[in-house]
Design an enzyme around this catalytic site. Structure first.
Site, PDB file in Angstrom:
ATOM      1  N   MET A 115       0.800  -1.221   0.000  1.00 10.82           N
ATOM      2  CA  MET A 115       0.000   0.000   0.000  1.00 10.82           C
ATOM      3  C   MET A 115       0.834   1.271   0.000  1.00 10.82           C
ATOM      4  O   MET A 115       0.325   2.341  -0.342  1.00 10.82           O
ATOM      5  CB  MET A 115      -0.929   0.006   1.223  1.00 10.82           C
ATOM      6  N   GLY A 116       2.094   1.190   0.396  1.00  8.98           N
ATOM      7  CA  GLY A 116       2.888   2.414   0.447  1.00  8.98           C
ATOM      8  C   GLY A 116       4.235   2.207   1.095  1.00  8.98           C
ATOM      9  O   GLY A 116       4.722   1.073   1.217  1.00  8.98           O
ATOM     10  N   VAL A 118       7.001   3.354   4.411  1.00  7.63           N
ATOM     11  CA  VAL A 118       7.072   3.791   5.806  1.00  7.63           C
ATOM     12  C   VAL A 118       8.416   4.480   6.023  1.00  7.63           C
ATOM     13  O   VAL A 118       9.472   3.905   5.730  1.00  7.63           O
ATOM     14  CB  VAL A 118       6.906   2.614   6.784  1.00  7.63           C
ATOM     15  N   ASP A 228      -9.042  -8.819  10.973  1.00  5.07           N
ATOM     16  CA  ASP A 228      -7.865  -9.418  10.322  1.00  5.07           C
ATOM     17  C   ASP A 228      -6.755  -9.634  11.340  1.00  5.07           C
ATOM     18  O   ASP A 228      -5.595  -9.276  11.110  1.00  5.07           O
ATOM     19  CB  ASP A 228      -7.382  -8.530   9.180  1.00  5.07           C
TER      20      ASP A 228
END
Length: 305
Positions: A115-116, A118, A228
């Site tokens: 997703m991206g 860090v 989750d």
């Protein structure tokens, strides 16, 4: 049965057509002998058939076990690949290093994901560090993905627990990237620890489960369902004298009072840790998180799911 007929059929045919043992024979002893031989042949065929069936079933069990082990190894390889990608990218300058995200300045990359990215963020005033997660440009174009990205900040802001990762701030940078700033943890997730140790002893297991249970109690009181919970989303923070386990990633969580979710009715979660009800499309409630915690508990003690 395929093994039995080639051996027995010629003998039976010979006996049934022999003048002494055939159907036209007037010798009662021969007739009885023929019956005994026939029954013995049938018993042998039955025994060979049952033996063949047993061997087939055992082979099917072995194939199923091998397929299950293969799936588990694929999951482990995927997790190792993710950790390797993080290790390779850690400590390097990224495309967003030096940019400002809220009150923090992005420094080196400490991790990458689907997703991206860090970054290690440094506060502009007091200099303390945090983890700045920046959504990938591909997902930034989708409002649904942006909403799910910010869901974690909205959810965790209501959770006052030392066993839930704290989100400090979130927003959109001046350059247009959605970002999320969280406390900077030091250590590894539970999936990494399971690969290193395979299984935990009773004392460590009870300490871990106790901390996660306390976190889930707070989550439940706030009307939130994580959906989750798995070793990859459980992190051991080693900054203090004693390790503290924390629950991560509330991006796909669900508010119990909400009429709609950001997942559009899709089945959300990791199959190996998912409760039967959400796995079959049923209504999700806090007991799904308890079920996932039970799967983790079992895996900690036995070394397998």
């Amino acid at each position: 049965r395929p093994l039995a007929f080639p051996l027995t059929s010629p003998l039976v045919m010979w006996l049934t057509h022999h003048p002494m043992f055939g159907p036209t024979s007037d010798n009662p002893a021969a007739t009885y002998a023929m019956e005994i031989v026939s029954q013995a042949m049938l018993a042998m065929i039955l025994w060979l058939a049952r033996l063949s069936r047993s061997a087939t079933l055992e082979a099917m069990v072995e194939i199923e076990r091998a397929q299950r082990q293969l799936r588990e190894r694929e999951v482990l390889l995927d997790e190792v690949a993710q950790d390797l990608q993080i290790a390779i990218g850690a400590g390097k300058r990224g495309r967003l290093s030096g940019q400002i995200f809220g009150h923090y300045i992005a420094e080196d990359i400490i991790g990458r994901g689907a997703m991206g990215e860090v970054y290690r963020g440094r506060h502009r005033d007091d200099g303390h560090h945090a983890a700045v997660t920046v959504l990938h440009p591909f997902f930034s174009e989708s409002q649904c993905h942006v909403d799910r990205f910010f869901r974690e900040a909205e959810v965790t802001s209501a959770l006052a627990s030392p066993h839930v990762v704290a989100v400090l701030e979130h927003g959109v940078a001046e350059s247009g990237e959605p970002f999320l700033t969280m406390e900077l943890l030091e250590g590894h997730d539970l999936a990494w620890h399971l690969r290193q140790r395979r299984r935990f002893d009773i004392k460590d297991t009870l300490r871990l489960i106790d901390q996660l249970s306390r976190a889930l109690a707070v989550v439940q009181d706030e009307g939130i369902i994580h959906r989750d919970l798995k070793p990859k989303n459980v992190f051991c923070d080693e900054r203090g004298d004693e390790p503290v386990w924390k629950i991560l990633d509330f991006g796909v969580s669900k508010m119990r009072s909400a009429n709609a979710t950001l997942t559009h009715g899709n089945i959300i979660g990791t199959p190996g840790y998912m409760a039967p009800t959400p796995a079959t499309g049923g209504d999700v409630e806090h007991r799904a998180d308890v079920f996932s915690l039970g799967v983790i508990f079992y895996e900690l003690l036995t070394g397998r799911r």
